[in-house]
Design an enzyme around this catalytic site. Structure first.
Site, PDB file in Angstrom:
ATOM      1  N   CYS A   2      11.377  -6.472   8.559  1.00 32.04           N
ATOM      2  CA  CYS A   2      12.489  -7.166   8.940  1.00 32.04           C
ATOM      3  C   CYS A   2      12.321  -8.053   8.725  1.00 32.04           C
ATOM      4  O   CYS A   2      11.541  -8.819  10.155  1.00 32.04           O
ATOM      5  CB  CYS A   2      13.448  -5.814   9.614  1.00 32.04           C
ATOM      6  SG  CYS A   2      13.892  -4.324   8.808  1.00 32.04           S
ATOM      7  N   ARG A  27       9.875 -10.543   2.816  1.00 33.80           N
ATOM      8  CA  ARG A  27       9.161  -9.263   3.615  1.00 33.80           C
ATOM      9  C   ARG A  27       9.904  -8.030   2.863  1.00 33.80           C
ATOM     10  O   ARG A  27       9.831  -6.839   2.999  1.00 33.80           O
ATOM     11  CB  ARG A  27      10.111  -9.675   5.099  1.00 33.80           C
ATOM     12  CG  ARG A  27       9.048 -10.090   5.378  1.00 33.80           C
ATOM     13  CD  ARG A  27       9.996 -10.407   6.827  1.00 33.80           C
ATOM     14  NE  ARG A  27       8.694 -11.342   8.275  1.00 33.80           N
ATOM     15  CZ  ARG A  27       8.083 -10.196   9.034  1.00 33.80           C
ATOM     16  NH1 ARG A  27       8.719  -9.556   9.629  1.00 33.80           N
ATOM     17  NH2 ARG A  27       7.906 -11.235   9.926  1.00 33.80           N
ATOM     18  N   TRP A  74      15.414  -3.517   6.574  1.00 39.89           N
ATOM     19  CA  TRP A  74      14.944  -2.628   5.844  1.00 39.89           C
ATOM     20  C   TRP A  74      15.533  -0.785   5.921  1.00 39.89           C
ATOM     21  O   TRP A  74      15.072  -0.451   7.055  1.00 39.89           O
ATOM     22  CB  TRP A  74      13.110  -2.697   5.955  1.00 39.89           C
ATOM     23  CG  TRP A  74      12.383  -1.610   4.826  1.00 39.89           C
ATOM     24  CD1 TRP A  74      11.879  -0.656   4.922  1.00 39.89           C
ATOM     25  CD2 TRP A  74      12.094  -1.980   3.927  1.00 39.89           C
ATOM     26  NE1 TRP A  74      11.372   0.035   4.061  1.00 39.89           N
ATOM     27  CE2 TRP A  74      11.751  -0.548   3.223  1.00 39.89           C
ATOM     28  CE3 TRP A  74      12.546  -2.936   2.703  1.00 39.89           C
ATOM     29  CZ2 TRP A  74      11.236  -0.437   1.288  1.00 39.89           C
ATOM     30  CZ3 TRP A  74      12.383  -2.626   1.033  1.00 39.89           C
ATOM     31  CH2 TRP A  74      11.287  -1.112   0.928  1.00 39.89           C
ATOM     32  N   ASN A  98      13.690  -4.882  14.453  1.00 38.93           N
ATOM     33  CA  ASN A  98      12.534  -4.285  13.701  1.00 38.93           C
ATOM     34  C   ASN A  98      12.094  -3.255  14.397  1.00 38.93           C
ATOM     35  O   ASN A  98      12.023  -3.114  15.647  1.00 38.93           O
ATOM     36  CB  ASN A  98      11.844  -5.613  13.550  1.00 38.93           C
ATOM     37  CG  ASN A  98      12.079  -6.663  12.905  1.00 38.93           C
ATOM     38  OD1 ASN A  98      13.200  -6.221  12.483  1.00 38.93           O
ATOM     39  ND2 ASN A  98      11.622  -7.289  12.677  1.00 38.93           N
ATOM     40  N   GLY A  99      11.833  -2.157  13.731  1.00 37.15           N
ATOM     41  CA  GLY A  99      10.707  -0.370  14.035  1.00 37.15           C
ATOM     42  C   GLY A  99      11.154   0.059  14.387  1.00 37.15           C
ATOM     43  O   GLY A  99      12.249   0.743  13.602  1.00 37.15           O
ATOM     44  N   GLU A 478     -15.366   3.357   5.056  1.00 35.21           N
ATOM     45  CA  GLU A 478     -14.443   2.069   5.422  1.00 35.21           C
ATOM     46  C   GLU A 478     -15.233   1.411   6.729  1.00 35.21           C
ATOM     47  O   GLU A 478     -15.973   0.169   6.298  1.00 35.21           O
ATOM     48  CB  GLU A 478     -13.262   2.430   5.739  1.00 35.21           C
ATOM     49  CG  GLU A 478     -12.600   1.696   5.696  1.00 35.21           C
ATOM     50  CD  GLU A 478     -12.173   0.848   4.870  1.00 35.21           C
ATOM     51  OE1 GLU A 478     -11.408  -0.638   4.790  1.00 35.21           O
ATOM     52  OE2 GLU A 478     -13.209   1.135   3.635  1.00 35.21           O
ATOM     53  N   LYS A 482     -16.406  -2.219   5.339  1.00 33.88           N
ATOM     54  CA  LYS A 482     -16.067  -3.904   6.144  1.00 33.88           C
ATOM     55  C   LYS A 482     -17.387  -4.604   6.635  1.00 33.88           C
ATOM     56  O   LYS A 482     -17.238  -5.723   7.044  1.00 33.88           O
ATOM     57  CB  LYS A 482     -14.596  -3.234   7.432  1.00 33.88           C
ATOM     58  CG  LYS A 482     -13.941  -2.743   6.512  1.00 33.88           C
ATOM     59  CD  LYS A 482     -12.519  -3.804   6.362  1.00 33.88           C
ATOM     60  CE  LYS A 482     -11.805  -3.747   4.974  1.00 33.88           C
ATOM     61  NZ  LYS A 482     -12.733  -3.506   3.734  1.00 33.88           N
ATOM     62  N   GLU A 485     -18.591  -6.408   3.814  1.00 30.46           N
ATOM     63  CA  GLU A 485     -18.141  -7.681   3.510  1.00 30.46           C
ATOM     64  C   GLU A 485     -18.577  -8.170   4.349  1.00 30.46           C
ATOM     65  O   GLU A 485     -18.392  -9.465   3.527  1.00 30.46           O
ATOM     66  CB  GLU A 485     -16.713  -6.929   2.903  1.00 30.46           C
ATOM     67  CG  GLU A 485     -16.887  -5.791   2.668  1.00 30.46           C
ATOM     68  CD  GLU A 485     -15.037  -5.666   2.307  1.00 30.46           C
ATOM     69  OE1 GLU A 485     -14.757  -5.364   0.834  1.00 30.46           O
ATOM     70  OE2 GLU A 485     -14.020  -4.954   3.193  1.00 30.46           O
ATOM     71  N   HIS A 501     -30.091  15.610   6.271  1.00 28.19           N
ATOM     72  CA  HIS A 501     -30.642  15.265   4.251  1.00 28.19           C
ATOM     73  C   HIS A 501     -31.121  13.905   4.499  1.00 28.19           C
ATOM     74  O   HIS A 501     -31.168  13.927   2.526  1.00 28.19           O
ATOM     75  CB  HIS A 501     -30.273  15.841   3.493  1.00 28.19           C
ATOM     76  CG  HIS A 501     -29.997  17.184   3.680  1.00 28.19           C
ATOM     77  ND1 HIS A 501     -29.917  18.711   3.251  1.00 28.19           N
ATOM     78  CD2 HIS A 501     -28.975  17.866   4.804  1.00 28.19           C
ATOM     79  CE1 HIS A 501     -29.266  19.639   3.711  1.00 28.19           C
ATOM     80  NE2 HIS A 501     -28.549  19.319   4.653  1.00 28.19           N
ATOM     81  N   LYS A 601     -10.157 -11.353  -3.611  1.00 26.74           N
ATOM     82  CA  LYS A 601      -9.478 -10.650  -3.670  1.00 26.74           C
ATOM     83  C   LYS A 601      -8.917  -9.540  -4.615  1.00 26.74           C
ATOM     84  O   LYS A 601      -8.318  -8.742  -3.765  1.00 26.74           O
ATOM     85  CB  LYS A 601      -7.850 -11.437  -3.262  1.00 26.74           C
ATOM     86  CG  LYS A 601      -7.252 -10.569  -2.214  1.00 26.74           C
ATOM     87  CD  LYS A 601      -7.619  -9.879  -1.179  1.00 26.74           C
ATOM     88  CE  LYS A 601      -6.107  -9.247  -0.140  1.00 26.74           C
ATOM     89  NZ  LYS A 601      -6.406  -8.174   0.572  1.00 26.74           N
TER      90      LYS A 601
END
Length: 606
Positions: A2, A27, A74, A98-99, A478, A482, A485, A501, A601
């Site tokens: 928010c 937002r 929100w 916010n939160g 992941e 990263k 990348e 293995h 992207k």
């Protein structure tokens, strides 16, 4: 995610508060409001819907104030209506937030028992009552504010007005960003530099746990322990404010730090925080599905793998996850009783879109987990499950990944309840665990200084192995992705049980081995793999939690102690360390972090 704006001004603020809120519309929000000090009293103007509705309210009933706060909301706790719109008032206190306050239910019960009444369904109103109760004991505003902050569990960014204090705005942040803007005879508070951008380009970024008191001419910042501190002033170029990196060198670094707030917003869209129930948009009846087919590429594919583990474990519903570029060129066996779920940050990934269309042509019901709600995929599916993480500029996905995983967790809970594999009590427990995730992610990001030191050594390596079991095997993929990348170091992720293995042949004293092993049901096996690696000279970077440290074999080169978490959210919590490791290795190597070579992207071609 928010929007917040606060102004201690030397001229009327109502129009300027609204101007700032308009800059924060990207937002997403469902209500808006402002408040200002008028003749020593605080008045509010609030409206459901878009800012133009708030403008109409203010036009009919002007707010003539020189100190004020504003907010775009929100909905998390409570429906999107005027009653729940911010700012919220209790006694002398009016604030925006916010939160998510995780312990608001206990605090609310305590306050109600003391005779306080509530006019909204929000967790935010509890904060206002707490501050007002502290003021009633005779504490000064700043002391009452600090006493309240010490009682809050969860994530927050706050801007506060106190009746009778026309020259004061208080602010605080934990797990949600907040900045101070320096003006001439005025001071500003905002959720980011964009919020204060119309008024000043001199910005001070509050650190985690900081709180601040602003008046017309100055501001005082205190850290979480209450010690007065100084934070550097940054000059934000006007041309860059729409895509500003804030107090960070790169967008990727900023987006890693955005994750507590981003996940909070994602989670709040998929659970009812008042009842602790999963609330998944759309008309998917999980009880009638034969299976789920997830199609995705890259990081989204890995988020789908995490989803597979959780959905199958909790809901006893078979899930297949396939790389879209492979799936679309074979002849998969599909049935109309299955659901295809495409996963894509952009909603435009060519291979994923083609795989989605193939499944739809076979009569399958379709859904997409996506950030861009106006994308091609979002327009073509039956159900859209947005991840709500906001714009992601860095090519290497970070906050979109954790937002996708957050959606997967919520789907797993909803599917399990629909299929009768968990009861209402377990659903509530799991939702409460999920609501704790933003705070735990923020704590994990707090490991950054320790990870910087590790990065200096890893940057010298030619090869790095990542190992994990269960959902951590997906996170190992992941972590390796990263690192590849953005640092251009060769890295591989493996299910740790596969070590013997083949991959163990790669282990030597020049190869860092990153082992992801929270203290869960897989821990003993992961510890055994750790011993096997160390026996062959492997340089182990062991990422675990407090309990894991107690039971880990001795001999790791480095041990990183992440916050303890329930297995339901451990992938979210453990994501931050591996993202930060890749980021800081890339920085050491001088790589172009936000735009790594050869990558885009959104991959909109085959």
């Amino acid at each position: 995610m928010c929007g917040i704006i606060g102004i201690v001004g030397n001229k009327p603020v109502a129009e300027r508060l609204i101007e700032s809120l308009k800059r924060l519309e990207y937002r997403g929000y469902d209500s808006a409001g402002i408040a200002g000090v008028v003749g020593g009293k605080v008045e509010r103007r609030r409206a459901k819907g878009k800012i133009k509705a708030l403008e109409a309210v203010v036009a009919e009933d002007p707010l003539v104030a020189q100190t004020g706060i504003g907010h775009t909301r929100w909905a998390t706790h409570g429906a999107p209506n005027v009653q729940n719109a911010h700012p919220h008032t209790a006694g002398r206190v009016t604030l925006v937030h916010n939160g998510i306050i995780e312990n608001f239910a206990e605090l609310k019960a305590e306050l109600a028992a003391a005779g306080r009444t509530f006019s909204s369904d929000t967790d935010t109103e509890v904060i206002a009552h707490l501050i007002d109760a502290e003021l009633a004991t005779g504490l000064a505003p700043l002391d009452a504010f600090k006493a309240t902050l010490d009682r809050l569990t969860g994530a927050y960014a706050l801007a506060v007005l106190i009746e009778g204090e026309a020259n004061l705005v208080l602010g605080a942040r934990r797990g949600s960003p907040l900045v101070v803007g320096e003006g001439q005879g005025e001071m500003f508070l905002g959720s980011d530099a964009l919020a204060v951008g119309p008024f000043t380009n001199r910005v001070v970024y509050l650190d985690e746990g900081d709180y601040v008191a602003l008046d017309h001419d100055s501001y005082r910042i205190f850290d979480a322990s209450g010690v007065a501190v100084t934070r550097p002033v940054r000059v934000v170029p006007t041309s860059a404010v729409m895509l500003e990196k804030g107090n960070y060198r790169h967008f990727m670094e900023k987006e890693i730090h955005d994750q507590p707030e981003g996940c909070q917003r994602t989670i709040s869209a998929y659970v009812d925080t008042l009842t602790s129930r999963a609330s998944v948009p759309g008309d998917i009846d999980f009880s009638k599905l034969d299976r789920i087919q997830i199609v995705a590429c890259g990081t989204s594919f890995i988020a789908g793998m995490v989803g597979k583990y959780l959905i199958e474990q909790l809901a006893d519903l078979p899930v297949d996850v396939e790389i879209a570029s492979e799936f679309r060129y074979r002849t998969p066996a599909l049935r109309s009783g299955s659901l295809v779920v495409a996963m894509s940050q952009s909603g435009e990934t060519a291979d994923t879109l083609a795989a989605l269309r193939y499944c739809k042509a076979k009569g399958m019901k379709s859904a997409v987990v996506v950030n861009a709600q106006e994308s091609t995929m979002a327009r073509e599916v039956d159900v859209v499950w947005p991840i709500h993480c906001g714009p992601e500029i860095g090519v290497a996905s970070t906050k979109a990944f954790t937002a996708q995983v957050s959606v997967m967790i919520a789907l797993a809970i909803a599917a399990a309840k629909a299929r009768g594999t968990i009861d209402a009590a377990e659903e509530q427990r799991l939702v409460k665990v999920l609501l704790e995730a933003p705070r735990l992610i923020a704590e994990a990001i707090g490991l950054e200084d320790a990870i910087k030191e590790i990065a200096a050594d890893v940057a010298k390596a030619r090869d790095v192995l990542y190992l994990g079991r269960g959902p951590m095997s997906a996170l190992a993929l992941e972590g390796a992705l990263k690192l590849k990348e953005i640092s251009y170091i060769h890295a591989e992720g493996y299910a740790a049980g596969e070590l013997k293995h083949g991959p163990i042949a790669l282990v030597d004293d020049q190869t860092p081995i990153v082992i992801l092993a929270p203290h869960d049901s897989y821990f003993e096996k992961s510890a055994s793999n750790m011993s096997e690696v160390m026996a062959r000279g492997g340089q182990v970077i062991f990422i675990t939690d407090t309990e894991g440290v107690k039971h880990a074999p001795a001999g790791a080169k480095v041990v990183v102690t992440a916050p303890a978490s329930d297995p339901l959210v451990s992938t979210l919590v453990m994501s931050a360390p591996i993202q930060l490791l890749a980021y800081h290795v890339a920085v050491v190597k001088g790589a172009d972090v936000d735009q790594p070579r050869n990558l885009a992207k959104s991959v909109t071609v085959e």
